[in-house]
Structures are given as C-alpha cells and as structure tokens.
Scaffold this active site. Structure first.
Site, PDB file in Angstrom:
ATOM      1  N   THR A  48       0.799  -1.122   0.079  1.00 32.15           N
ATOM      2  CA  THR A  48      -0.011  -0.174  -0.110  1.00 32.15           C
ATOM      3  C   THR A  48       0.818   1.129   0.117  1.00 32.15           C
ATOM      4  OG1 THR A  48      -0.252   0.046   2.397  1.00 32.15           O
ATOM      5  CG2 THR A  48      -1.930  -1.248   1.295  1.00 32.15           C
ATOM      6  N   SER A  85      31.683  -4.973   9.473  1.00 28.34           N
ATOM      7  CA  SER A  85      30.194  -5.425  10.211  1.00 28.34           C
ATOM      8  C   SER A  85      30.608  -6.971  10.672  1.00 28.34           C
ATOM      9  CB  SER A  85      29.268  -5.758   8.957  1.00 28.34           C
ATOM     10  OG  SER A  85      28.339  -6.559   9.475  1.00 28.34           O
ATOM     11  N   ALA A 149      14.707 -11.413   5.878  1.00 33.48           N
ATOM     12  CA  ALA A 149      13.700 -12.005   6.288  1.00 33.48           C
ATOM     13  C   ALA A 149      12.483 -11.116   6.266  1.00 33.48           C
ATOM     14  CB  ALA A 149      13.917 -12.248   8.042  1.00 33.48           C
ATOM     15  N   GLY A 150      12.622 -10.084   5.615  1.00 35.69           N
ATOM     16  CA  GLY A 150      11.498  -9.010   5.402  1.00 35.69           C
ATOM     17  C   GLY A 150      11.199  -8.338   6.388  1.00 35.69           C
ATOM     18  N   LEU A 151      12.299  -8.201   7.400  1.00 36.19           N
ATOM     19  CA  LEU A 151      11.878  -7.318   8.620  1.00 36.19           C
ATOM     20  C   LEU A 151      12.913  -6.213   8.701  1.00 36.19           C
ATOM     21  CD1 LEU A 151      12.135 -10.219  11.226  1.00 36.19           C
ATOM     22  CD2 LEU A 151      10.341  -9.157  10.204  1.00 36.19           C
ATOM     23  N   SER A 154      17.720  -3.531   6.472  1.00 35.16           N
ATOM     24  CA  SER A 154      18.332  -2.463   5.640  1.00 35.16           C
ATOM     25  C   SER A 154      17.989  -1.128   6.251  1.00 35.16           C
ATOM     26  CB  SER A 154      18.175  -2.438   4.398  1.00 35.16           C
ATOM     27  OG  SER A 154      16.881  -2.164   3.870  1.00 35.16           O
ATOM     28  N   GLU A 196      18.165   4.793   0.274  1.00 33.03           N
ATOM     29  CA  GLU A 196      18.013   3.197  -0.326  1.00 33.03           C
ATOM     30  C   GLU A 196      17.852   3.180  -1.654  1.00 33.03           C
ATOM     31  OE1 GLU A 196      15.457  -0.680   1.514  1.00 33.03           O
ATOM     32  OE2 GLU A 196      16.160   0.750   2.674  1.00 33.03           O
ATOM     33  N   ASP A 208       9.280   1.504   6.369  1.00 34.64           N
ATOM     34  CA  ASP A 208      10.352   0.890   7.039  1.00 34.64           C
ATOM     35  C   ASP A 208      11.165   2.024   7.712  1.00 34.64           C
ATOM     36  OD1 ASP A 208       9.290  -1.354   5.651  1.00 34.64           O
ATOM     37  OD2 ASP A 208      11.393  -1.487   4.427  1.00 34.64           O
ATOM     38  N   TYR A 260       8.617  -6.907  -8.222  1.00 35.05           N
ATOM     39  CA  TYR A 260       8.012  -5.944  -7.373  1.00 35.05           C
ATOM     40  C   TYR A 260       7.515  -4.391  -8.476  1.00 35.05           C
ATOM     41  CZ  TYR A 260       8.410  -2.075  -3.700  1.00 35.05           C
ATOM     42  OH  TYR A 260       7.752  -0.964  -2.931  1.00 35.05           O
TER      43      TYR A 260
END
Length: 441
Positions: A48, A85, A149-151, A154, A196, A208, A260
């Site tokens: 959305t 990292s 994980a789509g969480l 980034s 991003e 996000d 996408y």
C-alpha cells in the site's frame, strides 16, 4: 519435537558492547558512541505504501547497533568511510570515498552493504540537512535483526547511521528516543529512503524508515504514505495474554526478476485509467461510499489490473479497520480479537490470490500456524519469501512454532526461525552521552 529456539533481541547494553568491541578491534580506538535502530514487522498494510495508502508497522525489539567515530587529524584520510560488520567474514575495513558517492549505476556506485551507510551521508547532503560536507568516519555494525527475512534490516542500518550522524554533526533533528522530534525524524526518514532508493538501488516506499525512526514503545505506527503523517495506535498484546509470533521462512526474497517493479507499474497504470493520482484516491472514494468496487474494477482493461487494484483498495480498508479496533480495544479480546485475526487472514488471501506475492513457504507457515490455533496469520513484507506473522496466545508460542517447524520438515523445506515481536521504541543513542572526543570537527 523440541520447541524451536526464538531469536533473542539483545539488550541495549549487550548490543552496545558488541558494536564497541568490534570497533576497537578494527580501528584501535574507542568510538564516539553507539546508536541503534529497530527492524520492523508490518501488522497489516502490504504493498500500500507506494500507492499512497495506509500501513500499520510495529518497531521490533531487535535492533542494529553501530559504533561510530568521526575521523580527524593528520593521519586520517579526508572524507573516507571505513566500515566493518560482524555479519561478514573478518577482513580489512571496507573503504568508501564519500566525495565520489552517487546513485547506483553511475560512476559513484558503492558496492555491497556499505552503500546503505554511505548513502545516508550522501542523502543528508542532498537533502541539505547537513549544510557542510559530511566528514569521514569509522563505523562498526552488529545486528540481531535477521537479514533477508523481510524485517527491514537495511532500514535499521540506515536509521542507526542517520541518528548517529545527526548527533555527531549537531544537526539537531532526531532528539532523544524518550523525547523525539517527530518533524526532524520525518526528515531523517526521507533522507534514508533516498539513500536506499538511489545509492543502494533498492525500492522502498518509506514505511520501513518511518517505523524505525518514528515508532513509540507500546504502539503500532499508523502511517499515511500520502503525506507521511502518523498516529501512534496503542498495541498491548501482553496485557491480553497474546503474542505476535514472527516466522522467518528463510526463503530469500525473489525480487530480482522485476516482480516488485511490475506490480508498482500496474498499479500506476490502473490509477491513470481511473483518472486518479494514486489508488489511495480510489480507496478513499470506496470507503466513503462514493464508488462501488465492482464498478471500478469493470473499468479496468485487464484481469491483472483488476486483481492488483482489488488488493490495494481492500488492504487499505483492512488497515483502517484494524487501527480502529485497536483504538477501541488496545487490549484485544473477544469480538475485537476475532475480527482482527480475520483481517490478518483476509490480508494473506488477498496477497496470495490477487497480488500474487506469496510463496510456498509463506503459505505453509500461515496454514500451519492457523491449524495450530492462531487467531490470524499472514505473510508480512514484500513477499516472494521472507516472513509471516501469527497472532497467538502467549502460552501457545512454543506449540505454534513447533507445528510450523514440523510442517516445514515434512515438506522437506529449510527449517524456519522464529522471534516474538513486541512494540518497541525508535532509533537513538544507546549508552552514555558523547564526550568531546566524539564531536565532528
């Protein structure tokens, strides 16, 4: 079978110690400080954001921690970013010349994950939030936000860098997490989105970054993606004896084939056919009784357009519905719990059937969680892999996770991992205030 172990969220003290230790090992000095930003899980409102719609994310207790120190003195390379990292193999720090950073695909392309760090520095300048060039800095990154994980791992990295640079450069935008400056944080979020989109070259609609920078402890964030206004909606699952179980299917996102981008294109084409600036206009007219959805769909040229529009319009409606139920009953129970659970289920079916962004692993996770007694379950994030969520009784978390893990084993799929999402607070400094050694010069 033994219940799967949940991925723990680090305390601020543990995360700061990890990042600080990595920094001193890599650079031989103490950092100016440590900052952290949360990942997010979206309770409802998928695909959305780029349609100017509504979504309802929750900031996770799982955070990315960055230890940062501006470089100065005669031995420091001018405007050089040096980054390490804990999530990659030991090796020399990655180096990026901040002078040359530019959009992905051009001469200033930054390879790999440092693009998310360098991109924030670049965007702060492009958005004129930093009135002077961002100086070189060293950074060490460690994170308990699951990657891929789509969480929003980034966004957690970008936003931790944003609040660090905001403080070190005296930009005065973020304010402390306990008393945040929302207007300033909205500007930082916009810079992170630009980083991003342009420097990292990854599509994002802004949900996000808004969740990571503008969330409030104990609340979901109702985000209006048309003007990026927000409302903090109370969410106290623990008081109702509930938990939000996140199921990382460990199936990586499969967006490399342009799926996408294709969905975004179809939505834009459909809005144009309907004479609307975005599908949000259609959703608003529908909720106000000015348009019948079936009549709207009949005006579209293809079945693909009809299915995509039906998902977006009904999903925006589901966000409104769930937000209203939480306003009325933040401690979910009885009828409110039942209808919120059904909204989660309906969202998944719409994403699977009309938007076609689910996957075998996501469908299996959702089905197994429902069979184990979840009040509602759905995929979350962009889809084509990633994570699902399940609203369950607190004392059923282990049993639900075990049921999902068993279903994956029987299907000969890679074992999923699990975490519990509680509504956490926003990005900010962790640990003591900075010393004068941390001040950018």
């Amino acid at each position: 079978m033994t219940a799967p172990q949940l991925v723990p969220a680090w305390t601020d003290e543990e995360g700061a110690a990890r990042a600080r230790s990595l920094f001193t090992r890599a650079f031989g000095v103490e950092p100016a400080g440590v900052w952290a930003a949360p990942g997010r899980v979206n309770l409802i409102g998928e695909h959305t954001d780029y349609n100017d719609g509504l979504c309802l994310p929750v900031a996770l207790p799982h955070r990315t921690f960055v230890a940062v120190r501006p470089t100065d003195g005669p031995r420091a390379p001018a405007r050089t970013l040096r980054a390490v990292s804990a999530q990659e193999d030991d090796g020399p720090p990655r180096e990026v010349d901040l002078v040359t950073v530019g959009p992905q695909g051009g001469t200033g392309t930054v390879p790999g994950w440092p693009a998310y760090v360098a991109g924030v520095a670049w965007a702060l300048e492009q958005e004129q939030l930093a009135t002077e060039p961002v100086p070189g800095f060293d950074i060490a990154v460690d994170s308990c936000v699951p990657f891929g994980a789509g969480l929003s791992s980034s966004a957690a990295l970008e936003c931790s860098v944003a609040v660090a640079l905001d403080e070190l450069l005296d930009l005065g935008l973020a304010g402390p997490p306990a008393d945040p400056d929302d207007e300033g944080r909205a500007r930082l979020a916009a810079a992170c989105v630009r980083a991003e989109n342009e420097v990292a070259g990854a599509p994002t609609g802004g949900m996000d970054q808004a969740a990571s920078l503008r969330a409030r402890d104990g609340h979901a964030l109702l985000l209006d993606c048309r003007d990026f206004s927000i409302e903090h909606v109370p969410l106290d699952l623990a008081a109702a004896g509930l938990e939000l179980l996140v199921i990382d299917t460990r199936a990586e996102h499969r967006l490399v084939d342009g799926q996408y981008a294709r969905r975004r294109q179809v939505c834009e084409e459909a809005a144009a056919l309907l004479g609307a600036a975005s599908l949000r206009e259609v959703a608003d007219a529908h909720v106000h009784g000015e348009l019948e959805l079936d009549a709207v769909l009949a005006r579209l040229a293809t079945d693909e357009q009809r299915r995509r529009v039906r998902h977006v319009v009904t999903e925006i409606g589901r966000v409104r519905f769930v937000a209203q139920r939480l306003r009325q009953a933040p401690v979910l129970g009885g009828w409110a719990l039942s209808v919120v659970g059904q909204a989660l289920n309906d969202s998944h079916e719409s994403l699977r059937e009309d938007y076609e962004v689910s996957s075998r692993e996501l469908d299996l996770a959702v089905a197994a969680a429902r069979d184990a007694g979840a009040y509602g379950a759905r995929m979350t994030g962009g889809g084509f892999g990633g994570s699902a969520i399940a609203l369950v009784d607190a004392d059923a978390v282990d049993a639900t996770a075990s049921a999902v893990a068993r279903a994956f084993a029987e299907a000969d799929l890679r074992a999923p991992s699990f975490l519990v999402a509680t509504a956490a607070g926003p990005a900010g400094r962790v640990g003591p205030p900075r010393s004068e050694t941390g001040r950018a010069r």
